[in-house]
Design a protein around this motif. Sequence first.
Motif, PDB file in Angstrom:
ATOM      1  N   GLY A 159      -5.736  20.470  23.785  1.00  0.00           N
ATOM      2  CA  GLY A 159      -5.704  19.336  24.703  1.00  0.00           C
ATOM      3  C   GLY A 159      -5.094  18.112  24.050  1.00  0.00           C
ATOM      4  O   GLY A 159      -5.420  17.775  22.915  1.00  0.00           O
ATOM      5  N   LEU A 160      -4.186  17.454  24.773  1.00  0.00           N
ATOM      6  CA  LEU A 160      -3.556  16.206  24.320  1.00  0.00           C
ATOM      7  C   LEU A 160      -4.012  15.091  25.239  1.00  0.00           C
ATOM      8  O   LEU A 160      -3.607  15.041  26.398  1.00  0.00           O
ATOM      9  N   GLU A 161      -4.836  14.197  24.734  1.00  0.00           N
ATOM     10  CA  GLU A 161      -5.262  13.100  25.598  1.00  0.00           C
ATOM     11  C   GLU A 161      -4.185  12.030  25.655  1.00  0.00           C
ATOM     12  O   GLU A 161      -3.323  11.957  24.776  1.00  0.00           O
TER      13      GLU A 161
ATOM     14  N   TYR B  99      -1.403  18.427  28.299  1.00  0.00           N
ATOM     15  CA  TYR B  99      -1.602  16.992  28.469  1.00  0.00           C
ATOM     16  C   TYR B  99      -2.719  16.785  29.484  1.00  0.00           C
ATOM     17  O   TYR B  99      -2.701  17.372  30.572  1.00  0.00           O
ATOM     18  N   LEU B 100      -3.680  15.952  29.141  1.00  0.00           N
ATOM     19  CA  LEU B 100      -4.864  15.712  29.967  1.00  0.00           C
ATOM     20  C   LEU B 100      -4.681  14.427  30.772  1.00  0.00           C
ATOM     21  O   LEU B 100      -4.982  13.332  30.296  1.00  0.00           O
ATOM     22  N   ALA B 101      -4.158  14.553  31.977  1.00  0.00           N
ATOM     23  CA  ALA B 101      -3.845  13.400  32.821  1.00  0.00           C
ATOM     24  C   ALA B 101      -5.027  13.044  33.714  1.00  0.00           C
ATOM     25  O   ALA B 101      -5.755  13.920  34.164  1.00  0.00           O
ATOM     26  N   GLY B 102      -5.181  11.766  33.975  1.00  0.00           N
ATOM     27  CA  GLY B 102      -6.216  11.344  34.911  1.00  0.00           C
ATOM     28  C   GLY B 102      -6.724   9.957  34.600  1.00  0.00           C
ATOM     29  O   GLY B 102      -6.457   9.398  33.534  1.00  0.00           O
ATOM     30  N   PRO B 103      -7.489   9.402  35.511  1.00  0.00           N
ATOM     31  CA  PRO B 103      -8.018   8.057  35.327  1.00  0.00           C
ATOM     32  C   PRO B 103      -9.200   8.008  34.356  1.00  0.00           C
ATOM     33  O   PRO B 103      -9.829   6.961  34.195  1.00  0.00           O
TER      34      PRO B 103
END
Length: 179
Positions: free
Chosen positions: A39-41, A10-14
């Motif tokens: 990658g999972l956006e 999971y690609l976490a971030g702002p």
Amino acid sequence: MPPDTLPRIYLAGPDVFRPDSAQVFARLKAACARLGLAGLEPADDAAPGTAALQGDALAQRIYEGNVARIRAADGVLANLADFRGLEPDSGTVFEVGYAIALGKPVAAYGVPPGSYAARVGAARDCAPDGQGVLRERGDGTMVEGLGQRLNLMLARSVGLADSPEDALRLLAERLGLRT
């Protein structure tokens, strides 16, 4: 390994708020693929039927979609760069904590070198008190001074790396993959 059997990250971030978010996630997904990861956006607007939703209904759909993606992921890559201040994005911090509570490995990037206390001391009016504890002059609030690059709860729960690629390598190792 077939794409549907790759470890999911999971690609976490702002980054979802950036005007070039599609390109950012494409680069992150490509970096994942190079290491045998998928990658999972975040699902901020990709869920079926989301276009017709607004306000609380849309917020709930986004929340549920992202929580489901974190649960389905094998690990989390988190962009913990300062966001609108001296701290990471609060939504990303929630996602990190949720993943940690689920027992998933998390690796993060975007954190400047040096201590959090040094960054706060440079940005705010602070001074050491009589015991050498750094405090904000205005209200005396202590600035956490344990030498960590972030608040200790984040710094001690995630693997910190200097780049997304390095953080992904760390995640791959934690997932038992050779990099």
